[in-house]
Design an enzyme around this catalytic site. Structure first.
Site, PDB file in Angstrom:
ATOM      1  N   GLY A 104      20.604 -31.855  18.255  1.00 15.85           N
ATOM      2  CA  GLY A 104      20.633 -33.299  18.510  1.00 15.85           C
ATOM      3  C   GLY A 104      19.711 -33.649  19.665  1.00 15.85           C
ATOM      4  N   ASP A 127      25.358 -22.502  19.240  1.00 16.84           N
ATOM      5  CA  ASP A 127      25.463 -22.426  17.778  1.00 16.84           C
ATOM      6  C   ASP A 127      24.373 -21.555  17.127  1.00 16.84           C
ATOM      7  OD1 ASP A 127      27.543 -24.209  18.097  1.00 16.84           O
ATOM      8  OD2 ASP A 127      26.320 -25.967  17.634  1.00 16.84           O
ATOM      9  N   GLY A 170      30.451 -23.310  16.298  1.00 13.07           N
ATOM     10  CA  GLY A 170      29.184 -23.076  15.598  1.00 13.07           C
ATOM     11  C   GLY A 170      28.735 -24.273  14.789  1.00 13.07           C
ATOM     12  N   ALA A 186      35.998  -7.159  12.158  1.00 17.99           N
ATOM     13  CA  ALA A 186      37.036  -7.974  11.502  1.00 17.99           C
ATOM     14  C   ALA A 186      37.185  -7.582  10.030  1.00 17.99           C
ATOM     15  CB  ALA A 186      36.660  -9.448  11.609  1.00 17.99           C
ATOM     16  N   ARG A 247      49.224 -15.388  12.122  1.00 16.70           N
ATOM     17  CA  ARG A 247      49.114 -16.311  13.251  1.00 16.70           C
ATOM     18  C   ARG A 247      47.694 -16.871  13.312  1.00 16.70           C
ATOM     19  NH1 ARG A 247      53.867 -15.400  13.336  1.00 16.70           N
ATOM     20  NH2 ARG A 247      55.224 -15.090  15.132  1.00 16.70           N
TER      21      ARG A 247
HETATM   22  O1  F6P Z   1      26.940 -27.622  19.608  1.00 19.65           O
HETATM   23  C1  F6P Z   1      27.763 -26.884  20.460  1.00 19.65           C
HETATM   24  C2  F6P Z   1      29.216 -27.114  20.121  1.00 19.65           C
HETATM   25  O2  F6P Z   1      29.999 -26.346  21.008  1.00 19.65           O
HETATM   26  C3  F6P Z   1      29.620 -26.833  18.679  1.00 19.65           C
HETATM   27  O3  F6P Z   1      29.826 -25.462  18.436  1.00 19.65           O
HETATM   28  C4  F6P Z   1      30.858 -27.654  18.546  1.00 19.65           C
HETATM   29  O4  F6P Z   1      31.109 -28.008  17.208  1.00 19.65           O
HETATM   30  C5  F6P Z   1      30.523 -28.871  19.368  1.00 19.65           C
HETATM   31  O5  F6P Z   1      29.541 -28.479  20.305  1.00 19.65           O
HETATM   32  C6  F6P Z   1      31.697 -29.457  20.108  1.00 19.65           C
HETATM   33  O6  F6P Z   1      31.274 -30.626  20.712  1.00 19.65           O
HETATM   34  P1  F6P Z   1      32.040 -31.349  21.897  1.00 19.65           P
HETATM   35  O7  F6P Z   1      31.927 -30.489  23.102  1.00 19.65           O
HETATM   36  O8  F6P Z   1      31.322 -32.640  22.050  1.00 19.65           O
HETATM   37  O9  F6P Z   1      33.458 -31.471  21.459  1.00 19.65           O
END
Ligand code: F6P
Length: 322
Positions: A104, A127, A170, A186, A247
């Site tokens: 972004g 990510d 991610g 895993a 869990r």
């Molecule tokens: O882009 C980094 C990230 O940590 C993503 O893994 C996650 O989906 C998002 O940001 C979470 O965003 P925020 O911190 O705005 O909740």
């Protein structure tokens, strides 16, 4: 060019501070005056600039997060917001901007650069979904945090003969989940890139139970169609078939908040310094990234229009080793 500015934007990533430090110190050595913009693109709109000297970035390298602050700024997505940012940069006589952030944020960089302002991006997001850099600042630390969580879960899971679903971040990319699964051994991994039905996961957990394993760990990417919550609902209805008690653990923002690893500090130092090199040589409108063990520059037009893909051989490896 005399004055440049630096900002961090989007989700914070461990190593951003090392990148800021590298921008400031390289910038000063190359004869620039360097300004920090507080709170990402929102700070550009608010005209929130601070002059940064070498001592202002002392002692920050080992800290997670970003000393400049970060934000997700919807106003900057509009042309009016971008023009306001330009006016603020011009009123400070700032002639170049370095943007440390992920997808972004680099779209924001591209927009400013389309309006004719010199911008250089630095690839930073946990990510690892940014085209133009094989690895981005923050990934290594986030991965190690997720891995520590897996190791800890395994201990308690084995003691109780349980299965755990661990959801990692991610966004729409499965990189963190896949690597956590590979490094953590895993039993299964669920990522957006490989559509997986809950029945397939139930089979894998049952298989682990039948093999006599003491636990089963399933890593789930938050962006997968069946995230931890949906899977857990499915398993509640089918708990008698999987053998283990199940869990759920959602790692969430914990994985973003660590002290940066050595790898992230060094990567951030190289990319931050590389971004200033680009500015100094008149190379703008590019993302500073890391490809084949070298600092590289990819046009922002490509970064915003192309999609980074997951290495298929890693997906295969995870399915062989689980
Ligand atoms: O882009 C980094 C990230 O940590 C993503 O893994 C996650 O989906 C998002 O940001 C979470 O965003 P925020 O911190 O705005 O909740």
């Amino acid at each position: 060019m005399k004055k440049i500015a630096v900002l961090t934007s989007g989700g914070d990533a461990p190593g951003m501070n090392a990148a800021i430090r590298a921008v400031v110190r390289t910038g000063l050595v190359k004869g620039f005056e360097v300004y920090g913009v507080k709170n990402g693109f929102s700070g550009l709109l608010a005209g929130n600039f601070v002059n940064l000297g070498p001592r202002d970035v002392g002692g920050i390298m080992q800290r997670g997060g970003t000393v400049l602050g970060s934000a997700r700024c919807s106003d900057f997505k509009m042309l009016a917001g971008q023009k306001k940012a330009l006016r603020n940069l011009n009123s400070m006589d700032i002639e170049g901007l370095i943007v440390i952030g992920g997808n972004g944020s680099q779209t924001g960089s591209f927009r400013l650069s389309e309006l004719g302002f010199p911008v250089v991006g630095v690839a930073s997001t946990i990510d690892n979904d940014l085209y133009g850099s094989e690895i981005t600042i923050g990934v290594d630390t986030a991965l190690n945090i997720a891995l520590e969580a897996v190791d800890r879960l395994k201990i308690t899971a084995s003691s109780h003969q349980r299965a755990f679903l661990l959801e990692v971040m991610g966004r729409n990319c499965g990189y963190l989940a896949l690597m956590t699964a590979l490094a953590g051994g895993a039993e299964a991994v669920i990522i957006p890139e490989v559509p997986t039905q809950p029945e397939e996961i139930a089979d894998k957990i049952e298989e682990a139970y039948e093999k006599g394993k003491a636990h089963a760990i399933v890593i789930v990417a938050e962006g997968a169609e069946y995230n931890a919550e949906k899977l857990s609902n499915y398993f509640k209805d089918h708990e008698d078939t999987i053998g283990f008690d199940l869990r759920v653990a959602i790692l969430g923002h914990i994985q973003r908040g660590g002290s940066p690893s050595a790898y992230d500090r060094i990567l951030a130092s190289r990319l931050g310094s590389g971004a200033v090199d680009a500015m100094a040589s008149g190379l703008y409108g590019v993302l500073t990234g890391w490809i084949q063990s070298k600092v590289t520059y990819t046009p922002l037009s490509e970064v915003v229009s192309k999609q980074k893909t997951l290495d298929k051989s890693l997906i295969e490896l995870a399915s062989i080793l689980d």
